[in-house]
Design a protein around this motif. Structure first.
Motif, PDB file in Angstrom:
ATOM      1  N   PRO A   1      37.776 -14.535  24.138  1.00  0.00           N
ATOM      2  CA  PRO A   1      37.440 -13.554  23.097  1.00  0.00           C
ATOM      3  C   PRO A   1      36.932 -14.155  21.781  1.00  0.00           C
ATOM      4  N   ASP A   2      36.836 -15.495  21.720  1.00  0.00           N
ATOM      5  CA  ASP A   2      36.492 -16.122  20.441  1.00  0.00           C
ATOM      6  C   ASP A   2      35.068 -15.784  19.992  1.00  0.00           C
ATOM      7  N   CYS A   3      34.188 -15.473  20.946  1.00  0.00           N
ATOM      8  CA  CYS A   3      32.804 -15.110  20.594  1.00  0.00           C
ATOM      9  C   CYS A   3      32.726 -13.696  20.021  1.00  0.00           C
ATOM     10  N   ARG A   4      33.857 -13.011  19.941  1.00  0.00           N
ATOM     11  CA  ARG A   4      33.906 -11.634  19.438  1.00  0.00           C
ATOM     12  C   ARG A   4      34.636 -11.558  18.100  1.00  0.00           C
ATOM     13  N   ARG A   5      34.421 -12.543  17.252  1.00  0.00           N
ATOM     14  CA  ARG A   5      35.065 -12.554  15.940  1.00  0.00           C
ATOM     15  C   ARG A   5      34.521 -11.431  15.055  1.00  0.00           C
ATOM     16  N   CYS A   6      35.279 -11.124  14.006  1.00  0.00           N
ATOM     17  CA  CYS A   6      34.831 -10.126  13.039  1.00  0.00           C
ATOM     18  C   CYS A   6      33.587 -10.626  12.315  1.00  0.00           C
ATOM     19  N   MET A   7      32.633  -9.720  12.121  1.00  0.00           N
ATOM     20  CA  MET A   7      31.422 -10.043  11.380  1.00  0.00           C
ATOM     21  C   MET A   7      31.768 -10.502   9.967  1.00  0.00           C
TER      22      MET A   7
ATOM     23  N   ASN B   1      41.896   3.837  11.947  1.00  0.00           N
ATOM     24  CA  ASN B   1      42.291   2.556  12.531  1.00  0.00           C
ATOM     25  C   ASN B   1      43.335   2.754  13.633  1.00  0.00           C
ATOM     26  N   PRO B   2      43.210   2.057  14.763  1.00  0.00           N
ATOM     27  CA  PRO B   2      44.256   2.118  15.790  1.00  0.00           C
ATOM     28  C   PRO B   2      45.583   1.560  15.252  1.00  0.00           C
ATOM     29  N   GLU B   3      46.647   1.969  15.881  1.00  0.00           N
ATOM     30  CA  GLU B   3      47.959   1.450  15.482  1.00  0.00           C
ATOM     31  C   GLU B   3      47.979  -0.059  15.650  1.00  0.00           C
ATOM     32  N   GLY B   4      48.476  -0.759  14.653  1.00  0.00           N
ATOM     33  CA  GLY B   4      48.577  -2.207  14.715  1.00  0.00           C
ATOM     34  C   GLY B   4      47.288  -2.935  14.337  1.00  0.00           C
ATOM     35  N   THR B   5      46.344  -2.212  13.723  1.00  0.00           N
ATOM     36  CA  THR B   5      45.093  -2.841  13.317  1.00  0.00           C
ATOM     37  C   THR B   5      45.351  -4.013  12.369  1.00  0.00           C
ATOM     38  N   LEU B   6      44.701  -5.137  12.645  1.00  0.00           N
ATOM     39  CA  LEU B   6      44.862  -6.341  11.835  1.00  0.00           C
ATOM     40  C   LEU B   6      43.880  -6.327  10.664  1.00  0.00           C
ATOM     41  N   PRO B   7      44.224  -6.980   9.562  1.00  0.00           N
ATOM     42  CA  PRO B   7      43.262  -7.119   8.457  1.00  0.00           C
ATOM     43  C   PRO B   7      42.004  -7.837   8.943  1.00  0.00           C
ATOM     44  N   TRP B   8      40.864  -7.418   8.429  1.00  0.00           N
ATOM     45  CA  TRP B   8      39.569  -7.973   8.847  1.00  0.00           C
ATOM     46  C   TRP B   8      39.555  -9.496   8.704  1.00  0.00           C
ATOM     47  N   LYS B   9      39.190 -10.179   9.784  1.00  0.00           N
ATOM     48  CA  LYS B   9      39.066 -11.645   9.805  1.00  0.00           C
ATOM     49  C   LYS B   9      40.384 -12.356   9.528  1.00  0.00           C
ATOM     50  N   SER B  10      41.511 -11.687   9.701  1.00  0.00           N
ATOM     51  CA  SER B  10      42.798 -12.303   9.347  1.00  0.00           C
ATOM     52  C   SER B  10      43.208 -13.387  10.332  1.00  0.00           C
TER      53      SER B  10
ATOM     54  N   PHE C   1      43.126  -5.517  17.622  1.00  0.00           N
ATOM     55  CA  PHE C   1      42.176  -4.565  17.042  1.00  0.00           C
ATOM     56  C   PHE C   1      41.993  -4.871  15.555  1.00  0.00           C
ATOM     57  N   TYR C   2      40.724  -4.686  15.080  1.00  0.00           N
ATOM     58  CA  TYR C   2      40.405  -4.926  13.672  1.00  0.00           C
ATOM     59  C   TYR C   2      39.790  -3.696  13.000  1.00  0.00           C
ATOM     60  N   GLY C   3      39.560  -2.638  13.759  1.00  0.00           N
ATOM     61  CA  GLY C   3      39.159  -1.384  13.151  1.00  0.00           C
ATOM     62  C   GLY C   3      37.672  -1.152  12.964  1.00  0.00           C
ATOM     63  N   GLY C   4      36.829  -1.936  13.603  1.00  0.00           N
ATOM     64  CA  GLY C   4      35.397  -1.678  13.519  1.00  0.00           C
ATOM     65  C   GLY C   4      35.065  -0.274  14.007  1.00  0.00           C
ATOM     66  N   ASP C   5      34.078   0.389  13.380  1.00  0.00           N
ATOM     67  CA  ASP C   5      33.798   1.780  13.727  1.00  0.00           C
ATOM     68  C   ASP C   5      32.351   2.148  13.391  1.00  0.00           C
ATOM     69  N   PHE C   6      31.981   3.392  13.704  1.00  0.00           N
ATOM     70  CA  PHE C   6      30.613   3.872  13.451  1.00  0.00           C
ATOM     71  C   PHE C   6      30.268   3.872  11.966  1.00  0.00           C
ATOM     72  N   GLN C   7      31.225   4.266  11.139  1.00  0.00           N
ATOM     73  CA  GLN C   7      30.952   4.311   9.703  1.00  0.00           C
ATOM     74  C   GLN C   7      30.613   2.921   9.183  1.00  0.00           C
ATOM     75  N   GLY C   8      31.272   1.928   9.735  1.00  0.00           N
ATOM     76  CA  GLY C   8      30.964   0.560   9.343  1.00  0.00           C
ATOM     77  C   GLY C   8      29.531   0.178   9.669  1.00  0.00           C
ATOM     78  N   ILE C   9      29.044   0.640  10.828  1.00  0.00           N
ATOM     79  CA  ILE C   9      27.647   0.366  11.194  1.00  0.00           C
ATOM     80  C   ILE C   9      26.709   1.102  10.245  1.00  0.00           C
ATOM     81  N   ILE C  10      27.011   2.388   9.997  1.00  0.00           N
ATOM     82  CA  ILE C  10      26.179   3.180   9.076  1.00  0.00           C
ATOM     83  C   ILE C  10      26.082   2.506   7.719  1.00  0.00           C
ATOM     84  N   ASP C  11      27.207   1.978   7.247  1.00  0.00           N
ATOM     85  CA  ASP C  11      27.248   1.359   5.921  1.00  0.00           C
ATOM     86  C   ASP C  11      26.368   0.108   5.831  1.00  0.00           C
TER      87      ASP C  11
END
Length: 584
Positions: free
Chosen positions: A470-476, A154-163, A171-181
């Motif tokens: 940026p509102d159209c880029r909310r956390c899944m 996670n980048p520094e200062g990553t926020l909790p998902w959908k917080s 930043f919310y920390g989305g990554d490749f592993q998340g896609i794989i999962d």
């Protein structure tokens, strides 16, 4: 007959090779001005010595729809010797004219040189987009917001998902592993291609300000994880397309930093479009940028070193990771010569790679077989949004606009056009539709019954809302209790039908049908195996629709309800609902 409105030119969307044997020819005339059009055609070297005239024959063209100004006519011919001279016989109640390259005549000219010319159908000139694209259903992923699978990066200062609602900098920390999962989720939906917004090292959360085109952004993972992602996708029948930002770099791109530091002495000063030195990065910047964004300096793609570097990038990610395509950001602002070399480079490495340009307007100059396979079909997006979501255009305007779009390009291009309802650059379709999910379903229905290759923006299939960036880029949303499972099932069903019936994916014999009801549209299409009939009520009122005569008392398969039925003279449609039928 208005001669000024009759138009054809012997190239682009007006005549082109469908395959190595077949030409498709298009003509446009003033709306409701011509009753019949026939193609006059023959080999340019066939000559009747006795009659002292060119030998030709005629074949009726079919009506291919109307927009607000023009009627369109279409025909296929197979020149015996792959070469053709041709003209048009136009007939209405008042007049008969012959239209040729030299103009209009009341009698058919006897000399072949008067006619339009298609010199030779060369195999090398046949536009051949990748065969797999037409049957692909895409899913656009904004990696930073799709899923966080590896908290250790996670980048520094990553926020909790959908917080909280997204900002331009959070930043919310989305990554490749998340896609794989969550690949099985995509498989369940029916997805066979994913389009990832930029994954290369960058400063922002959107990654369109590249720092290093050869490196993965560490917040997404590393190259090993990315290779695993691509391999896992391929095992599940999913193609992978990356976003190439070659119009501009980011402010922290090392060549640009070198120019800032060294000025006139920098070896990279010609990599950018500078208007003076020293470089001034505050607004207004003294160099060309994407829009007026000073953190995105425009690259000089005419510079041989820049060109070489970017072409190496294009090759590298295909050769090393086996990606299946490139989506090209701000493609219309890069020179055509660069894109021609880009295509040659990419197709040499992977002949069936998909090359998709981000262009929001008429794109024929990029779609002649030497640059892109397709573009993002925003004209269709806008038509669907304006009619179904916002109601800013009428049924007639929608029909006219879609007909114009269909006749804008060769059918070979239409078959692989990238059809989207929304993206990271637009408000969410649910929000645009005033949170009316019935309206959203109608938009999905139209998108998934049109020729081309459709793309779903992550979360639209579960009714995620969102205003402009940026509102159209909310956390899944991954909590099942918060997902709209009814919308998911509806989209899933349409995708399944699209895969099962080829007629969903073609424009063959496509046409809008007249209806006496306002806010109701009907269209049909027919391939060699099936005929599809669609009728849509785009109003909140119940509509009693008188069906076109050809469908009255017809046996059909009701695809939305999985039942055989007999259509009557009229069909009752609830507010914001549709009928989707295979004609028996």
């Amino acid at each position: 007959m208005l001669k000024e409105a009759i138009y054809h030119r012997p190239n682009n969307e007006f005549i082109y090779a469908l395959d190595e044997e077949t030409l498709q020819i298009r003509l446009k005339t003033k709306k409701n001005d011509v009753d019949r059009v026939a193609l006059i055609f023959g080999d340019p070297y066939d000559f009747n010595k006795e009659k002292k005239c060119w030998i030709s024959k005629q074949k009726d063209m079919r009506f291919n729809g109307s927009d607000g100004l023009y009627d369109y006519w279409l025909i296929e011919v197979k020149p015996e010797h792959k070469r053709l001279r041709y003209g048009f016989l136009l007939i209405n109640s008042d007049k008969t004219l012959v239209y040729t390259e030299r103009g209009f005549y009341e009698q058919q000219p006897k000399d072949a040189s008067f006619y339009f010319c298609f010199p030779f159908l060369n195999k090398a000139d046949v536009f051949s987009p990748p065969a797999w694209v037409n049957s692909t259903v895409w899913y656009q992923i904004f990696p930073e917001r799709f899923a966080n699978g590896d908290f250790s990066i996670n980048p520094e200062g990553t926020l909790p998902w959908k917080s909280e609602r997204p900002s331009h900098k959070g930043f919310y920390g989305g990554d490749f592993q998340g896609i794989i999962d969550h690949l099985d989720y995509l498989v369940d939906l029916g997805i066979t291609g994913i389009y990832l917004t930029p994954i290369f090292k960058a400063h922002s959360n959107h990654k369109y300000d590249t720092i290093d085109y050869m490196e993965i952004d560490p917040q997404f993972g590393d190259k090993k994880t990315f290779k695993q992602l691509v391999q896992n996708c391929h095992k599940k029948g999913i193609k992978v397309m990356l976003d190439a930002v070659f119009n501009h770099s980011g402010k922290y791109f090392s060549p640009f930093l070198d120019v800032i530091e060294k000025g006139e002495d920098s070896l990279y000063k010609d990599w950018f479009h500078l208007h003076g030195l020293p470089v001034k990065t505050s607004y207004p910047a003294n160099y060309d940028t994407f829009g007026y964004v000073s953190s995105m300096p425009k690259l000089n793609t005419e510079n041989p070193e820049v060109k070489g570097y970017l072409l190496d990038v294009a090759k590298y990610w295909i050769e090393e990771f086996d990606i299946d395509g490139w989506r090209l950001d701000v493609a219309n602002e890069v020179d055509h010569a660069f894109w021609r070399e880009f295509r040659a480079t990419v197709k040499k490495v992977k002949p069936d790679a998909y090359i998709l340009g981000e262009i929001w307007h008429d794109s024929m100059p990029w779609l002649q077989g030497d640059q892109f396979d397709a573009v993002m079909n925003y004209p269709l997006t806008n038509a669907i949004t304006d009619y179904f979501a916002t109601g800013s255009i009428s049924s007639t305007e929608f029909v006219n606009t879609v007909t114009k779009i269909i006749n804008m390009y060769p059918e070979t291009v239409n078959e692989v056009q990238f059809n989207l309802l929304g993206s990271h650059d637009t408000p969410r379709i649910l929000t645009l539709s005033g949170n009316n999910k019935k309206k959203v379903k109608l938009q999905f229905l139209v998108q998934l019954t049109m020729a081309g290759t459709p793309c779903i923006y992550y979360g639209d299939e579960i009714s995620m809302p969102g205003k402009d960036d940026p509102d159209c880029r909310r956390c899944m949303v991954w909590d099942k209790k918060e997902q709209d499972t009814d919308m998911f099932s509806f989209v899933q069903k349409l995708i399944t039908l699209r895969k099962k019936f080829d007629v969903f994916r073609t424009n063959q014999n496509f046409g809008f049908l007249d209806t006496a009801e306002s806010d109701v549209i009907c269209y049909n299409k027919q391939d060699t195996e099936n005929e599809l009939f669609v009728v849509i009520n785009n109003s909140e009122d119940v509509k009693e629709v008188t069906l076109p005569i050809r469908y009255q008392h017809n046996n059909v398969l009701d695809l939305l309800n999985d039942e055989e039925k007999l259509l009557n003279t009229k069909l009752q449609l609830q507010g914001y609902s549709a009928g989707l039928f295979l004609v028996r």
